[in-house]
Every structure is written in structure tokens, then in C-alpha cells.
Write an enzyme that holds these catalytic residues in place. Structure first.
Site, short mmCIF file in Angstrom:
data_model
loop_
_atom_site.label_atom_id
_atom_site.label_comp_id
_atom_site.label_asym_id
_atom_site.label_seq_id
_atom_site.Cartn_x
_atom_site.Cartn_y
_atom_site.Cartn_z
N MET A 90 0.79 -1.23 0.00
CA MET A 90 0.00 0.00 0.00
C MET A 90 0.83 1.28 0.00
O MET A 90 0.37 2.31 0.51
CB MET A 90 -0.97 -0.01 1.19
CG MET A 90 -1.90 -1.22 1.23
SD MET A 90 -2.78 -1.50 -0.32
CE MET A 90 -4.05 -0.25 -0.17
N ARG A 91 2.02 1.24 -0.56
CA ARG A 91 2.84 2.45 -0.64
C ARG A 91 3.00 2.83 -2.11
O ARG A 91 3.23 1.95 -2.96
CB ARG A 91 4.25 2.20 -0.07
CG ARG A 91 4.26 1.65 1.31
CD ARG A 91 4.27 2.72 2.36
NE ARG A 91 5.42 3.59 2.28
CZ ARG A 91 5.49 4.75 2.94
NH1 ARG A 91 4.47 5.16 3.67
NH2 ARG A 91 6.56 5.51 2.85
N LEU A 93 5.14 4.03 -5.06
CA LEU A 93 6.58 3.90 -5.31
C LEU A 93 7.05 5.06 -6.18
O LEU A 93 6.41 5.40 -7.18
CB LEU A 93 6.86 2.55 -5.99
CG LEU A 93 6.47 1.33 -5.14
CD1 LEU A 93 6.53 0.06 -5.96
CD2 LEU A 93 7.36 1.24 -3.91
N ASN A 115 1.88 -5.53 -10.53
CA ASN A 115 0.88 -5.21 -9.50
C ASN A 115 -0.46 -5.86 -9.86
O ASN A 115 -0.74 -6.12 -11.02
CB ASN A 115 0.70 -3.69 -9.43
CG ASN A 115 -0.23 -3.26 -8.32
OD1 ASN A 115 -0.19 -3.82 -7.22
ND2 ASN A 115 -1.08 -2.29 -8.59
N HIS A 117 -4.55 -5.09 -9.29
CA HIS A 117 -5.46 -4.02 -8.86
C HIS A 117 -6.90 -4.49 -9.03
O HIS A 117 -7.26 -5.02 -10.08
CB HIS A 117 -5.21 -2.75 -9.68
CG HIS A 117 -6.06 -1.62 -9.25
ND1 HIS A 117 -5.79 -0.88 -8.12
CD2 HIS A 117 -7.23 -1.15 -9.74
CE1 HIS A 117 -6.75 0.02 -7.95
NE2 HIS A 117 -7.63 -0.12 -8.92
N GLU A 182 -8.95 -12.65 -8.21
CA GLU A 182 -7.55 -12.26 -7.97
C GLU A 182 -6.68 -13.48 -7.72
O GLU A 182 -5.58 -13.61 -8.26
CB GLU A 182 -7.46 -11.33 -6.75
CG GLU A 182 -8.12 -9.99 -6.92
CD GLU A 182 -7.69 -9.00 -5.83
OE1 GLU A 182 -6.51 -8.96 -5.49
OE2 GLU A 182 -8.58 -8.27 -5.33
C1 GRF Z 1 -6.10 -6.88 -3.09
O1 GRF Z 1 -7.46 -6.58 -3.31
C2 GRF Z 1 -5.24 -6.35 -4.21
O2 GRF Z 1 -5.86 -6.36 -5.47
C3 GRF Z 1 -4.99 -4.92 -3.78
O3 GRF Z 1 -4.85 -4.99 -2.38
C4 GRF Z 1 -5.56 -6.14 -1.88
C5 GRF Z 1 -4.56 -6.95 -1.11
O4 GRF Z 1 -5.14 -8.06 -0.48
N1 GRF Z 1 -3.87 -4.35 -4.47
P1 GRF Z 1 -4.22 -9.22 0.08
O5 GRF Z 1 -3.24 -8.58 1.06
O6 GRF Z 1 -3.52 -9.88 -1.07
O7 GRF Z 1 -5.16 -10.15 0.79
#
Ligand code: GRF
Length: 217
Positions: A90-91, A93, A115, A117, A182
Site C-alpha cells: 500500500m505504498r 513507489l 501489480n 489491482h 484475484e
Molecule cells: C487486493 O485486493 C489487491 O488487489 C490490492 O490490495 C488487496 C490486497 O489483499 N492491491 P491481500 O493482502 O492480497 O489479501
């Protein structure tokens, strides 16, 4: 040859888990050299350790962004890795962090940082993509795996997969459906990179350096 990766997490680490599970199950030919976090409390660190993976944190608190990135780079650049994989890191870059990962595919330059998203980029960039898409009332959303560039949630798209928002969905239902996508998509894209190489994927990507909507416009 397995794909050598380092995974960066900030929290829960469910995508990292999905990657580790895919490796264990033989669905992904990759080796996780290290899991690194900016958050010493990240759940993902314990999960990584339970898989026997070297995992550590460099707390960003009390450090200037450039100092923190320098320390992270010190560790990442001390090992042989093919890609840095962001999994809920969550940073934002900065270009200084990206620079050592610069690579070229023909005349295209890119950074070896991937990444995931939780939206169909370029829709809903930012840290609250599920909430934003849900609040906007979309009937469909999606997941994007992309190489990063200097902009936030931007860069060459490697894969996208959509999922439905059903009329009865709560926000939690919607997130759970997206998260399931994901967890399949990220390991699958990494396996494609491992098998075909990033050059082949970038060359077959119709959007080149742009997101599809920009390319179309
Ligand atoms: C996920 O929804 C990902 O797409 C986003 O942040 C969330 C991370 O979840 N970038 P986790 O830490 O993988 O459970």
C-alpha cells in the site's frame, strides 16, 4: 528455470498466499526469494514464514519516503530476482525505486514490477477500488494485473478478468467474488511470464504502453 520473485505486502497477504499455494501445487514455476513489508504487523509475513520463506519488514514509520525506499531497495537488489510482485503493497513507489528495475523489450522500456489491482483499469484506480466500483453501481467489475510505471495504478496491462456484481450483493459479497478472481489470475499471469517470458506477453499486448481505453481514444 523458475521465475525468481520477491513479493511485497502490507497486510493480509491473501494474494501472496495464492501465489505460494500455486507454487506448492506445481501450477506455478516460480521461487519466492523473499517477502518484504513496510508493516511489521502484516499478517502476510507470518503466512510467508509458515511456508519457510524468508520474510521481513522495514517499517516506514519515522522514515522519509526516500529513506524507506532506499532500505527496501538495499534488500531487493542484494538478490537475484526477475520480478518484484506487489501483493497489496500500500505504498506509492517513486521513480527512484523503479529505476533499478528498468528493462527493455525491443524498443519498449518497462519496469520489472508487477501489480494486481481490483478493478478494470483505467476505471477506479486508487486504494479503494472495490468500494468505489460498488458505490458507482457497476453491473460488472474486474481485476487487472499490470506492470507498474511512474503513475499510480498505471502501466502496461498483462491481463484483465471481469466478474459480475449481482443485484443482491452486499459490498462484502462483491469483494469476495473479486478476490476469488484475484487468487486465480495472479498466479496464472506469473506462470505465463515464467513459461512464455515477458517479451512475448508485451508484444502480444494490443494496448502497448497504454491502457485499452486510452489506446482506443
Ligand atoms: C487486493 O485486493 C489487491 O488487489 C490490492 O490490495 C488487496 C490486497 O489483499 N492491491 P491481500 O493482502 O492480497 O489479501
Amino acid at each position: 528455470m523458475p521465475l525468481n520473485i520477491a513479493i511485497l505486502v502490507s497486510g493480509r497477504g491473501s494474494n501472496m498466499s495464492a501465489i505460494l499455494d500455486a507454487i506448492k501445487a506445481g501450477r506455478l514455476d516460480a521461487q519466492v526469494k523473499m517477502v518484504l513489508s513496510n508493516n511489521p504487523e502484516a499478517q502476510g509475513l507470518n503466512i510467508a514464514r509458515s511456508h519457510g520463506i524468508h520474510a521481513g519488514a522495514i517499517d516506514h514509520k519515522g522514515l522519509k519516503r526516500e529513506e524507506h525506499e532506499k532500505k527496501m531497495l538495499g534488500l531487493l537488489c542484494s538478490m537475484e530476482i526477475d520480478f518484484v510482485v506487489l501483493a497489496g503493497y500500500m505504498r506509492v513507489l517513486t521513480p527512484a525505486f523503479l529505476a533499478p528495475f528498468k528493462a527493455a523489450s525491443g524498443d519498449r522500456q518497462y519496469f520489472k514490477i508487477i501489480n494486481i489491482h481490483p478493478s478494470m483499469l483505467p476505471d477506479f484506480p486508487g486504494a479503494h477500488a472495490y468500494d468505489d466500483a460498488f458505490a458507482a453501481g457497476v453491473a460488472k467489475s474486474g481485476i487487472t494485473v499490470h506492470l507498474i510505471d511512474e503513475l499510480v495504478d498505471h502501466g502496461p496491462i498483462l491481463a484483465q478478468e471481469s466478474f459480475d456484481r449481482l443485484p443482491a450483493d452486499t459490498l462484502d459479497d462483491f469483494k469476495a467474488r473479486g478476490l476469488a478472481v484475484e487468487h486465480k489470475l495472479y498466479p496464472a499471469v506469473l506462470q505465463r511470464i515464467s513459461q512464455e517470458g515477458i517479451d512475448a506477453i508485451l508484444q502480444s499486448s494490443p494496448s502497448r504502453d497504454l491502457h485499452p481505453a486510452e489506446a482506443a481514444g
